[in-house]
Structures are given as C-alpha cells and as structure tokens.
Design a protein around this motif. Structure first.
Motif, PDB file in Angstrom:
ATOM      1  N   ILE A 191       0.843  -1.189   0.000  1.00 20.75           N
ATOM      2  CA  ILE A 191       0.000   0.000   0.000  1.00 20.75           C
ATOM      3  C   ILE A 191       0.878   1.238   0.000  1.00 20.75           C
ATOM      4  N   GLY A 192       0.557   2.162  -0.882  1.00 21.37           N
ATOM      5  CA  GLY A 192       1.214   3.459  -0.917  1.00 21.37           C
ATOM      6  C   GLY A 192       0.257   4.521  -0.414  1.00 21.37           C
ATOM      7  N   LEU A 193       0.642   5.214   0.641  1.00 16.90           N
ATOM      8  CA  LEU A 193      -0.230   6.182   1.304  1.00 16.90           C
ATOM      9  C   LEU A 193       0.399   7.563   1.230  1.00 16.90           C
ATOM     10  N   LEU A 194      -0.389   8.538   0.880  1.00 14.21           N
ATOM     11  CA  LEU A 194       0.074   9.933   0.836  1.00 14.21           C
ATOM     12  C   LEU A 194      -1.006  10.819   1.435  1.00 14.21           C
ATOM     13  N   ARG A 195      -0.603  11.636   2.399  1.00 12.94           N
ATOM     14  CA  ARG A 195      -1.540  12.587   3.007  1.00 12.94           C
ATOM     15  C   ARG A 195      -0.899  13.952   3.092  1.00 12.94           C
ATOM     16  N   ARG A 196      -1.586  14.947   2.555  1.00 11.13           N
ATOM     17  CA  ARG A 196      -1.162  16.340   2.678  1.00 11.13           C
ATOM     18  C   ARG A 196      -2.226  17.085   3.474  1.00 11.13           C
ATOM     19  N   HIS A 197      -1.750  17.859   4.437  1.00 12.33           N
ATOM     20  CA  HIS A 197      -2.664  18.455   5.404  1.00 12.33           C
ATOM     21  C   HIS A 197      -2.228  19.885   5.683  1.00 12.33           C
ATOM     22  N   GLN A 198      -3.162  20.826   5.531  1.00  7.13           N
ATOM     23  CA  GLN A 198      -2.887  22.234   5.833  1.00  7.13           C
ATOM     24  C   GLN A 198      -3.870  22.703   6.908  1.00  7.13           C
ATOM     25  N   VAL A 199      -3.350  23.488   7.838  1.00  9.83           N
ATOM     26  CA  VAL A 199      -4.173  23.973   8.951  1.00  9.83           C
ATOM     27  C   VAL A 199      -3.879  25.440   9.202  1.00  9.83           C
ATOM     28  N   SER A 200      -4.917  26.202   9.429  1.00  9.20           N
ATOM     29  CA  SER A 200      -4.778  27.559   9.961  1.00  9.20           C
ATOM     30  C   SER A 200      -5.537  27.605  11.284  1.00  9.20           C
ATOM     31  N   GLU A 201      -4.959  28.301  12.248  1.00  5.73           N
ATOM     32  CA  GLU A 201      -5.551  28.332  13.587  1.00  5.73           C
ATOM     33  C   GLU A 201      -5.268  29.685  14.228  1.00  5.73           C
ATOM     34  N   GLY A 202      -6.234  30.182  14.946  1.00  6.58           N
ATOM     35  CA  GLY A 202      -6.039  31.454  15.628  1.00  6.58           C
ATOM     36  C   GLY A 202      -6.854  31.541  16.898  1.00  6.58           C
ATOM     37  N   LEU A 203      -6.418  32.419  17.782  1.00  2.00           N
ATOM     38  CA  LEU A 203      -7.111  32.619  19.047  1.00  2.00           C
ATOM     39  C   LEU A 203      -7.063  34.095  19.405  1.00  2.00           C
ATOM     40  N   LEU A 204      -8.184  34.620  19.893  1.00  6.08           N
ATOM     41  CA  LEU A 204      -8.277  36.006  20.328  1.00  6.08           C
ATOM     42  C   LEU A 204      -8.867  36.037  21.733  1.00  6.08           C
ATOM     43  N   ARG A 205      -8.174  36.666  22.660  1.00  8.11           N
ATOM     44  CA  ARG A 205      -8.601  36.706  24.059  1.00  8.11           C
ATOM     45  C   ARG A 205      -9.452  37.942  24.349  1.00  8.11           C
ATOM     46  N   ASN A 206     -10.236  37.819  25.416  1.00  8.81           N
ATOM     47  CA  ASN A 206     -11.033  38.940  25.942  1.00  8.81           C
ATOM     48  C   ASN A 206     -11.958  39.524  24.878  1.00  8.81           C
ATOM     49  N   VAL A 207     -12.927  38.701  24.462  1.00  9.52           N
ATOM     50  CA  VAL A 207     -13.913  39.117  23.463  1.00  9.52           C
ATOM     51  C   VAL A 207     -15.294  39.027  24.101  1.00  9.52           C
ATOM     52  N   GLY A 208     -15.807  40.142  24.575  1.00 12.04           N
ATOM     53  CA  GLY A 208     -17.137  40.164  25.160  1.00 12.04           C
ATOM     54  C   GLY A 208     -17.254  39.223  26.347  1.00 12.04           C
ATOM     55  N   VAL A 209     -18.216  38.293  26.266  1.00  6.87           N
ATOM     56  CA  VAL A 209     -18.466  37.366  27.364  1.00  6.87           C
ATOM     57  C   VAL A 209     -17.498  36.181  27.354  1.00  6.87           C
ATOM     58  N   PHE A 210     -16.587  36.155  26.388  1.00  7.28           N
ATOM     59  CA  PHE A 210     -15.673  35.026  26.261  1.00  7.28           C
ATOM     60  C   PHE A 210     -14.269  35.380  26.750  1.00  7.28           C
ATOM     61  N   GLN A 211     -13.661  34.435  27.459  1.00  5.61           N
ATOM     62  CA  GLN A 211     -12.234  34.578  27.761  1.00  5.61           C
ATOM     63  C   GLN A 211     -11.420  34.556  26.489  1.00  5.61           C
ATOM     64  N   ASP A 212     -11.807  33.684  25.556  1.00  4.43           N
ATOM     65  CA  ASP A 212     -11.130  33.652  24.264  1.00  4.43           C
ATOM     66  C   ASP A 212     -12.024  32.986  23.237  1.00  4.43           C
ATOM     67  N   LEU A 213     -11.791  33.345  21.984  1.00  3.04           N
ATOM     68  CA  LEU A 213     -12.427  32.727  20.830  1.00  3.04           C
ATOM     69  C   LEU A 213     -11.337  32.080  19.978  1.00  3.04           C
ATOM     70  N   LYS A 214     -11.606  30.868  19.530  1.00  2.00           N
ATOM     71  CA  LYS A 214     -10.602  30.125  18.776  1.00  2.00           C
ATOM     72  C   LYS A 214     -11.224  29.566  17.503  1.00  2.00           C
ATOM     73  N   PHE A 215     -10.464  29.620  16.408  1.00  2.28           N
ATOM     74  CA  PHE A 215     -10.918  28.981  15.179  1.00  2.28           C
ATOM     75  C   PHE A 215      -9.830  28.042  14.675  1.00  2.28           C
ATOM     76  N   GLN A 216     -10.253  27.035  13.944  1.00  2.00           N
ATOM     77  CA  GLN A 216      -9.328  26.108  13.306  1.00  2.00           C
ATOM     78  C   GLN A 216      -9.939  25.677  11.978  1.00  2.00           C
TER      79      GLN A 216
END
Length: 709
Positions: A282-307
């Motif tokens: 078996i020949g396996l190939l995986r390419r994976h790209q990720v962007s991630e960010g976090l912003l603290r102290n947003v309204g009622v949230f300690q932080d907001l995070k996206f991925q």
C-alpha cells in the motif's frame, strides 16, 4: 508542502543537532543528585483546569512517550488501562478503547479532524507518526461531545507544536530543537526525527521531519508466504510486513498580546506490506494544511478560537508494480470555539465552559477491482457545549451536542446494483452528565477522589455501513451495507475513584455501555464465489451485513503505584542510598455481547494484568515487568480463540545535561524477553489467516538517543 523531506535531509538534520551537542555531552556529563524518573502516564479526573477547559482522562508525554513509542498509534497506546491495539501486522494499528474500535474512536490532530480512511478498513494506516508527536491525550466522558458523535467510544488527540499556542521565546529571540534516532526491534527499525523552532516573542517558525524504515517482522515461529501449494517458507519473519515512512512539516505563528495566528502544512508518505496478501503493498500519501487562531477577551468570552483544516489523502494498493484499488479522500473541517468567562457564584462556586460549532465535509472516491463501496460524500454540522460547575466539594459537568449529517452515494454498487445511488440524512443528538467528589485533604491532597459519568449518545452511520457492497480482501469477507440503517444509540455509565497517600496511588473504574441499536457486522449465512452468493458457505468468501443489534459492553480498569524503597512512606525501606523503587500495577477487563443474537462481539481484548518494578537513581532509571493476557474464549460462533500468555519486558534510560540547556536521553528496551509465541485477540488477521496468522513480535532489543536544547 509540495514535496516531502527527503531521507537525506532528515538524516542531515538529526546529525546536525547531535553534532551541536555531542562535544559538550562527552566533555561534561552533568553530575547531579537530581532523580530523573521516567515521566508517568498521567491519569486524571475529568475536570477543568486553570489553563483550559479540559483535563484528559489519560495523557502520555515526555520520556514516557519516547520509551513507549511504537511504529503506530495503536501500538504506542497498547496496554494502557482500557486501551488495546487493533493491529493488522506491525504497520497498521488503531486504538481500541473499552472494546470499541474503528470510527467509534475519534482520532484528532491538535483537536482537528484527521480525515484519513483508517476506520474504513483494518489494513489502512493512521497517517500520524509518533516521532513528531509532543503529547497524546485520551478523552472519555462528557468532554468527548466537543469532537463529534463518532466519538461514542472516546477521543484520541495527538498534539504537536507546529503552531505555537503560547510564547516560548522572549524579545531577544532564540532557537530550540530536538532530534532522535532509534534502531533495532523485532522489525529491525531504523528511524530518525528532528524538529527545530526559532523566533522571538512576535514570530515563531517550526520545521520537523522524520524517516522510518522497517524490515519483515521477526516472530517466534516459522512463517510462510502464500497459502496451500503456493506457500513458500519465509523463516521466522512475517511475509510482506516491511515498511518505509517519511514526512515533514512547516509551521509559522504570529504572536500578539491577545492571541495568536498560525499556519502549518505537512506531508506524510508511507509504503507498507499488507501482510494478508504476500504480493500487495500500500502506498499512502496525506497532505494536510491547517490555519488556527485565538483572540482573548472578546465580550463574554475569555477567548475565541478557530481552526480550519484541509486534507488530501490518497491510498493506492499495488500488486507488484501495478496500481490496483485506490481510495481518495478530500475534505475540510472548520471548528469555532468560545471559552466563557468564569462566572463566580455564591458559596465559592464558579461556572466555566465552552460553546462551539463544527463543520466537516469530505468526498471519498474508490476505484479498482477490489473496491467495496461507491464514491460518497459526507457532510456534517454540529453545535456543542460543555459546562462545569466547580464547588468546594468537587465538580458537576454537563455536555450536549446536536448535529445534522448527510451521507450521499453517487453510484450504484453490487453485482446487481443492489445499493443504488442515494442520499441519507440524520440528526444525532447526544448529552452527558458528570460529577467529581473530592475527598482529599491537606496541602498534599491525600485521600479519595470519586468520579461518575453518564451519557446518552447517538452516532450517524458511516458511508460503508450504509452503502458497501463488495469483497473486502483485508477482512476476508464480502461486506454489505444497508441504506435502511438508522442512528446508532447507546447509553454509557462509569463510576470510579482514585486514592492517593504521598507517593502511593490506587485507582479503579467500572463502566457499562448499553446499545439499543449497535451497528454490527453480522454473517448472512451465505458465501460469495466471485459471481453469486451460495449456501452453505464452504471455501467461498463469507458474506457479512451491517445491521443494528442490541449490545452491551461492561468492564473494570484499575491502576496502582506503591513506593517500595526510598522515602519515609516506603513500604520496605526509606533508605535512598541506592535510589528509589516503585511497584506499578495495572489490570483491565471488558466483556461485549450482541444481545439480539446472544453472541459475543468480535475482537475483544481478554482480561489483562501487568506489573512493573520501576527504579531510579540520579540520572539512571530502569523498568522490569510483565503483561499477562488471559485466554480469550468469548468469541463469536466460528471465531478463533486465543491462548493466555505472559510477556516479560525491560527498559533502561539515562539522562544527561551538558553546558547550557542541552539535555540527553539515552534509552534501551527489551521486549518479549522469553520469546513467547502469542497471538492478539484484537487483530482481524488472527481470525482470517489461520495457521499463518502473524503472532505478536518475538524477542527484540531497541536502543535510541534523544537530544533536546
């Protein structure tokens, strides 16, 4: 990343890092009274902590991860309480948690979707290499609802540092890194890995690479290649079990006072033998790209995070030089998560929690003569919350998740186009409750901590459970999905406690899962002769159908650690002249039954008992112990039973500090010291390959070195 790191690049990186440190290492080995104990496998209550919302049920990191590290994720976690390995030879292995396997166990990378097809077939590898892993977490209970309904059995989260989530350098900047080499083992492994991080308090760059090659696995019996008259002797090696894997990643993170924004790209390549077929690789190939960010102290949230992640995965089966069946999986996932500000209530209580949204979409294509499912698309959207109320006596927690899932087939499949192209929609809803009662007292927090968790979970069927219709060579079965299959529904309850008194610890947990609709692969009583179904089943490939049954899982897990020598609490002697010694004990048992047909469920681990004597003195550490697996006679009708066995193992490690922050870890481990012939009850190959089924690896010695600075 367009091209994978070449093997020479990996070797050069590792050699460079070792060269930077080796002169200092031999010039001055640190002489210190500090005791370097092997990092423990951390088993904690399911509660909140100050640095984030979740504490994992089990965590493996540091030197403990380095020395437990196997060639697969399943092998690395095998024999932890409640966890087994669904090994398909030495190159493929997913974790089995409390008897549940496949897509009931959610494998994540940095809390994001992994998007491989390892749950589709037992011979499909997980494209994550432990060489580049910083930490592995295993979650159970209410917290699993944050990661999808398919996490009905648990979550395994593999964490790296390709995106920096906190400042590791000051304004002046710096460089840090790690390199590792290891050789030996039953498969004659040769592996190297290296990572380097550089930056300052505003920007961090990351690069890592690894290369691993193995030969055919050495076992305690003579093996053949092929079956019947075509079989040829292969000595004490498992035929077609060699592998060659390599990969690398680049990452960059911008850091600012209120958060971070990072990007990473990685590539994983592996070529490995299937074991079940002597000529197929078996020949396996995986390419994976990720962007991630976090912003603290947003309204009622300690932080907001996206991925946001994007995955391109290709899996091709080769018979000789000819490409055969191919699987292509392309998809993306989006995760938004908000951690609420702490709400302080009366009587010292406080409420913490997270809310979020998750969306995933993937398209799986299958082509070739041995495909057994059609091209399909799965898309899901889920909203979730997890809340915890901390009190003076402990904690209460609750989680909930609602999803909409659509699984679509784009073509007819089956000898008579039995499963037509169609789309199915599901709306799983899950919730969970948990409680922790802390009876510990004093600054040392000695005493008992009690936990209990209850959940009612629903899981949407996977594409193969709905639409499969074809011969699955890896499992030696003709598999048939049913578009009429509905939601998998189950309730789970666990209760446990952990006692601590100084260095002494003891923990025990009992669990039970009851399913009103468990999607099991059941025999139809027919066989596939290549053109039609016949009865009774003789030499033909047996046919199995995914169908809902009532099922029950239950069991017990227990661990203990006793200080035998060293310190005032030692059971035998407080004298530390010759170091300290602990006795570590572990045991687990799980039972699983199809209640509809009064039959045992397949590939369940037997009762297991283990003990290790762990010694440490200054820079030295050593371990000697055994793992005993009882006979597994609780198998489905016609299944293969496995005999009980005891495997003895030993390990030694040495820590050294040189000038500056450079740290060395030298280690060796000896597995299956008595060269015991034993078989895994959780491997499908034990059930399908008869007398030529690959046993557990024979006696082996593996040595390695790791340097970090």
């Amino acid at each position: 990343m367009t091209h994978v790191f070449q093997r020479s690049a990996v070797a050069a990186a590792a050699y460079s890092l070792f060269s930077l440190s080796i002169g200092n290492a031999w010039a001055q080995t640190a002489h210190t009274d500090e005791v370097h104990r092997l990092d423990e496998v951390t088993i904690t209550a399911r509660n909140l902590d100050s640095g984030g919302v979740l504490v994992p049920a089990q965590q493996l990191s540091g030197a403990a991860l380095t020395q437990r590290q196997g060639s697969t994720l399943g092998e690395t976690l095998d024999n932890l309480p409640g966890i087994a390995n669904s090994s398909f030879g030495p190159n493929v292995g997913r974790p089995i948690i409390r008897g549940m396997e496949g897509d009931r166990i959610r494998i994540l990378q940095n809390s994001g979707a992994n998007m491989d097809v390892s749950g589709l077939s037992n011979d499909h590898a997980v494209p994550i290499d432990p060489l580049t892993t910083e930490r592995i977490e295993v979650l159970r209970g209410p917290a699993t609802l944050l990661y999808g309904g398919s996490a009905i059995g648990g979550v395994v989260n593999v964490i790296d540092n390709r995106i920096a989530r906190e400042r590791i350098f000051d304004a002046k900047g710096g460089v840090m890194g790690k390199a590792e080499v290891r050789v030996g083992g039953a498969a004659d492994e040769r592996s190297t890995g290296a990572l380097v991080e550089a930056g300052n308090d505003k920007l961090v760059l990351h690069v890592d690479a690894f290369d691993r090659s193995t030969q055919n696995l050495r076992v305690p019996k003579d093996m053949n290649c092929g079956e019947g008259l075509a079989a040829t002797p292969n000595g004490r090696r498992v035929c077609n079990s060699a592998s060659d894997s390599k990969g690398g990643a680049l990452g960059g993170t911008l850091l600012f006072d209120r958060g971070y924004l990072g990007l990473s790209t990685s590539e994983y390549r592996s070529t490995y033998g299937t074991v079940a077929e002597p000529e197929v690789r078996i020949g396996l190939l995986r390419r994976h790209q990720v962007s991630e960010g976090l912003l603290r102290n947003v309204g009622v949230f300690q932080d907001l995070k996206f991925q946001l992640g994007n995955t391109n995965y290709t899996h091709t089966e080769y018979e000789g030089a000819d490409a055969g069946t191919r699987f292509d999986n392309k998809g993306h996932d989006l995760r938004l998560e908000g951690r609420q500000r702490v709400v302080r209530l009366s009587n010292g209580m406080q409420l913490e929690g997270v809310v979020g949204l998750q969306r995933e979409r993937n398209k799986l294509g299958a082509t070739g003569a041995e495909r057994f499912l059609p091209t399909s698309r799965t898309q899901s959207t889920g909203v979730f919350t997890y809340q915890a109320l901390k009190t003076s006596w402990g904690q209460l927690s609750a989680g909930a998740r609602a999803e909409t899932v659509e699984v679509a087939s784009f073509e007819d499949i089956g000898p008579n186009n039995d499963n037509a192209a169609q789309s199915k929609k599901f709306k799983p809803l899950s919730f969970a409750l948990g409680a922790m009662r802390n009876l510990r007292v004093g600054e040392a927090q000695n005493g008992w901590q009690l936990t209990t968790n209850f959940s009612a979970s629903q899981r949407a069927p996977k594409d193969y459970e709905l639409f499969a219709h074809g011969a699955h060579v890896a499992t030696a079965a003709y598999e048939i999905g049913q578009p009429s299959n509905g939601l998998e529904k189950g309730t789970q309850l666990d209760m446990g406690g952990e006692w601590k008194q100084g260095p002494h610890k003891f923990g025990i947990t009992g669990f039970a899962s009851q399913f009103s609709n468990y999607l099991a692969l059941r025999p139809t009583g027919e066989g596939w002769d290549g053109t039609s179904f016949v009865t009774p089943v003789g030499t033909e490939m047996p046919a199995y159908r995914f169908e809902g049954v009532r099922a029950r899982f239950y069991g017990i897990e227990s661990t203990a650690k006793l200080r035998v020598v060293g310190g005032q609490s030692a059971l035998v002697s407080p004298n530390t002249t010759h170091g300290a010694m602990d006795l570590e004990l572990r045991a687990d048992v799980v039972r699983a039954k199809d209640l509809t047909h009064n039959s045992y469920l397949p590939r369940i681990a037997p009762m297991r008992l283990g003990a290790d004597a762990v010694w440490s003195r200054n820079a030295w550490g050593a371990r000697f112990g055994f793992m005993h697996a009882a006979a597994q006679n609780r198998v489905p009708d016609g299944g293969v039973t496995t005999a009980g066995h005891t495997l003895w193992n030993a390990g030694i490690n040495y820590h050294a500090h040189t000038y500056g922050p450079t740290h060395w870890l030298l280690f060796a481990k000896l597995d299956n010291i008595s060269n015991k012939l034993a078989y895994s009850s959780t491997s499908v190959l034990t059930q399908t390959m008869g007398t030529n089924a690959p046993p557990i690896a024979g006696r082996s010695l593996k040595v390695g070195a790791q340097v970090s600075f």
